[in-house]
Design a protein around this motif. Structure first.
Motif, short mmCIF file in Angstrom:
data_model
loop_
_atom_site.label_atom_id
_atom_site.label_comp_id
_atom_site.label_asym_id
_atom_site.label_seq_id
_atom_site.Cartn_x
_atom_site.Cartn_y
_atom_site.Cartn_z
N LEU A 106 4.84 5.45 -19.53
CA LEU A 106 4.88 5.63 -18.08
C LEU A 106 6.09 6.41 -17.59
CD1 LEU A 106 3.53 2.18 -16.84
CD2 LEU A 106 2.31 4.35 -17.16
N HIS A 107 7.18 6.40 -18.35
CA HIS A 107 8.35 7.16 -17.91
C HIS A 107 8.30 8.62 -18.39
CE1 HIS A 107 9.36 5.19 -21.73
NE2 HIS A 107 10.16 6.21 -21.99
N TRP A 147 3.64 9.87 -12.18
CA TRP A 147 3.41 8.52 -11.65
C TRP A 147 1.93 8.15 -11.56
CZ3 TRP A 147 4.77 3.89 -11.41
CH2 TRP A 147 4.31 3.01 -10.42
N CYS A 167 0.25 5.75 -14.09
CA CYS A 167 0.39 4.30 -14.06
C CYS A 167 -0.88 3.65 -13.50
CB CYS A 167 1.61 3.91 -13.24
SG CYS A 167 1.87 2.11 -13.15
N THR A 218 2.53 -3.15 -22.50
CA THR A 218 3.29 -1.92 -22.29
C THR A 218 4.72 -2.15 -22.74
OG1 THR A 218 3.75 -2.52 -19.99
CG2 THR A 218 1.83 -1.13 -20.40
N TRP A 274 12.68 -0.05 -17.91
CA TRP A 274 12.23 -0.16 -16.53
C TRP A 274 13.42 -0.40 -15.61
CZ3 TRP A 274 7.01 0.46 -17.19
CH2 TRP A 274 6.48 0.07 -18.43
N ARG A 283 10.41 3.79 -14.37
CA ARG A 283 9.64 3.25 -13.26
C ARG A 283 10.19 1.89 -12.83
NH1 ARG A 283 7.96 8.08 -12.01
NH2 ARG A 283 6.69 9.06 -13.64
N VAL A 321 5.13 -0.90 -10.64
CA VAL A 321 4.12 -0.98 -11.70
C VAL A 321 3.26 -2.22 -11.49
CG1 VAL A 321 3.75 -1.14 -14.19
CG2 VAL A 321 5.59 0.28 -13.30
#
Length: 202
Positions: A109-110, A114, A117, A136, A140, A168, A173
């Motif tokens: 996700l990073h 975006w 997600c 996941t 974060w 994120r 999230v």
């Protein structure tokens, strides 16, 4: 694939595969079907599938160029399906099993825009069995907790490389997961300022 083909190698995947596997072993039953999103080099798929012989593992990646490395790492493992190219943002995930017991995504996700997600959460909700889990892994931003200097530097480096990337905020999230019908069940502290997040149906 030519005999001389050398699969890609990630030092980070080599370091974190053991701690992640230990957490998976504590939570997973002896058999099931796993879908790995953004399998990268294939090191996690190979390590986890070898340790979970009762599981069928379907590795995927958005980059077609990654698939030969994944298949090379997993060669000889009878419980690993050929790697599949998968666009997480697609409205449907063709080729993915209709029902899976685990969706696993590490360090995705990073290093993705975006909208990935929400797409990940919605896709997991479509394919997870009733008692299935989405797991996941990564760094974060957590409200109320100081961010480690290494993670701040990593976030700055990611955003310099691509403004759409970056660490994120966990609360953001969670909101995307909730919209897809998934709840955060566990947040496990991991080495190098990472967390393993375990999601399930509400």
């Amino acid at each position: 694939m030519p005999a001389a083909f050398m699969p890609a190698h990630s030092p980070a995947a080599e370091r974190n595969r053991g701690p992640i596997l230990a957490e998976l072993l504590r939570r997973l039953p002896s058999a099931g079907t796993a879908l790995e999103i953004a399998a990268g080099t294939g090191q996690h798929a190979a390590h986890f599938a070898a340790a979970l012989p009762g599981w069928t593992w379907q590795p995927t990646d958005g980059d077609a160029a990654a698939l030969p490395s994944i298949d090379a790492w997993c060669r000889g493992l009878p419980n690993v399906r050929p790697a599949l190219q998968l666009d997480v943002l697609a409205a449907a995930w063709p080729g993915v099993p209709d029902r899976v017991d685990l969706v696993y995504a590490a360090n995705l996700l990073h290093i993705a825009p975006w909208p990935v997600c929400a797409a990940l959460m919605q896709g997991a909700a479509r394919h997870l069995a009733p008692q299935g889990l989405l797991v996941t892994y990564g760094p974060w931003f957590v409200d109320g907790e100081p961010t480690a200097p290494g993670n701040l530097a990593f976030d700055a480096d990611l955003r310099a490389r691509n403004p759409a990337w970056g660490l994120r905020r966990l609360a953001d999230v969670e909101a995307q997961a909730l919209a897809a019908g998934l709840l955060l069940r566990e947040a496990v502290a991991m080495p190098a300022n990472n967390r393993l997040l375990v999601w399930g149906r509400g």
